[in-house]
Design a protein around this motif. Structure first.
Motif, PDB file in Angstrom:
ATOM      1  N   ILE A 118       0.863  -1.178   0.056  1.00 58.47           N
ATOM      2  CA  ILE A 118       0.055   0.129  -0.220  1.00 58.47           C
ATOM      3  C   ILE A 118       0.709   1.447  -0.034  1.00 58.47           C
ATOM      4  O   ILE A 118       0.535   2.204  -0.401  1.00 58.47           O
ATOM      5  CB  ILE A 118      -0.770   0.226   1.169  1.00 58.47           C
ATOM      6  N   THR A 119       2.108   1.178   0.597  1.00 55.63           N
ATOM      7  CA  THR A 119       2.805   2.242   0.948  1.00 55.63           C
ATOM      8  C   THR A 119       3.055   3.217  -0.356  1.00 55.63           C
ATOM      9  O   THR A 119       3.224   4.501  -0.155  1.00 55.63           O
ATOM     10  CB  THR A 119       4.074   2.077   1.698  1.00 55.63           C
ATOM     11  N   SER A 120       3.696   2.604  -1.447  1.00 55.49           N
ATOM     12  CA  SER A 120       3.909   3.337  -2.629  1.00 55.49           C
ATOM     13  C   SER A 120       2.686   3.943  -3.036  1.00 55.49           C
ATOM     14  O   SER A 120       3.066   4.981  -3.913  1.00 55.49           O
ATOM     15  CB  SER A 120       4.554   2.424  -3.795  1.00 55.49           C
ATOM     16  N   ALA A 121       1.637   3.765  -2.840  1.00 54.95           N
ATOM     17  CA  ALA A 121       0.235   4.478  -3.234  1.00 54.95           C
ATOM     18  C   ALA A 121      -0.057   5.573  -2.337  1.00 54.95           C
ATOM     19  O   ALA A 121      -0.979   6.323  -2.491  1.00 54.95           O
ATOM     20  CB  ALA A 121      -0.714   3.476  -3.675  1.00 54.95           C
ATOM     21  N   ALA A 122       0.473   5.518  -0.965  1.00 53.24           N
ATOM     22  CA  ALA A 122       0.192   6.544   0.042  1.00 53.24           C
ATOM     23  C   ALA A 122       1.004   7.578   0.065  1.00 53.24           C
ATOM     24  O   ALA A 122       2.190   7.670  -0.043  1.00 53.24           O
ATOM     25  CB  ALA A 122       0.074   5.615   1.282  1.00 53.24           C
ATOM     26  N   ALA A 123       0.351   8.707   0.533  1.00 53.30           N
ATOM     27  CA  ALA A 123       0.942  10.025   1.079  1.00 53.30           C
ATOM     28  C   ALA A 123       1.882   9.666   2.163  1.00 53.30           C
ATOM     29  O   ALA A 123       3.320  10.155   2.216  1.00 53.30           O
ATOM     30  CB  ALA A 123       0.003  11.110   1.411  1.00 53.30           C
ATOM     31  N   GLY A 124       1.402   8.868   3.177  1.00 50.24           N
ATOM     32  CA  GLY A 124       2.186   8.652   4.205  1.00 50.24           C
ATOM     33  C   GLY A 124       1.599   7.328   4.936  1.00 50.24           C
ATOM     34  O   GLY A 124       0.535   6.819   4.683  1.00 50.24           O
TER      35      GLY A 124
END
Ligand code: CA2
Length: 148
Positions: A117-123
């Motif tokens: 998920i992290t690569s699509a998240a702002a943080g």
């Protein structure tokens, strides 16, 4: 349209407060929803709070966020570490995403250290228990204000 945040919870998070309190805390998912909605109200945001044990349902909900929500907060549970389908859906809707986890992924087993998920998240907010959700709402509020 009011500013709406879709808050998605993945598999087994419906069991919160029943087992493993040393890892996930004592709060139930209803408590987490209450805390999330309270912080959102203070910040003038509306929350749609959902949980599913089904990967396909989570993908459908992400897809339907386009045009109906302004941002997505997601705790994908164990799908965090396995689901390229959820990652692809998050990329496809191109809405701001804040990833949240109750436990600190990096203090746990090696297989929890990687999140799709992290690569699509702002943080990423990880390790603050249920309080991570109101923190995620604050982060989303700041992201949306910066973008306005
Ligand atoms: O720390 C988190 O929020 C997690 O997303 C929780 C997931 C886990 O697979 C991730 O690695 C980290 C598991 C949620 C299961 O929650 C339960 C709660 C009580 C009893 C059993 C499971």
């Amino acid at each position: 349209m009011s500013t709406k945040i879709l808050v998605l919870n993945g598999p087994n998070l419906n069991l919160l407060g029943t087992r493993e309190p040393h890892i996930y805390g004592n709060e139930t998912l209803d408590d987490v929803q209450f805390m999330t909605e309270a912080r959102a109200r203070e910040l003038g945001l509306e929350v749609e709070f959902r949980q599913s044990n089904s990967e396909s349902e989570i993908v459908d909900w992400i897809q339907s966020a386009k045009g109906t929500a302004h941002g997505i907060i997601i705790n994908a549970g164990a799908y965090t570490h396995t689901s390229i389908a959820i990652l692809d859906a998050l990329i496809a809707v191109s809405l701001p995403v804040v990833e949240v986890h109750l436990s600190n992924l990096f203090k746990r087993e090696e297989f929890r250290h990687h999140s799709f998920i992290t690569s699509a998240a702002a943080g990423l907010i990880t390790g603050f228990g249920a309080k991570g959700y109101p923190l995620a709402v604050e982060a989303m509020s700041s992201i949306l204000q910066d973008a306005a």
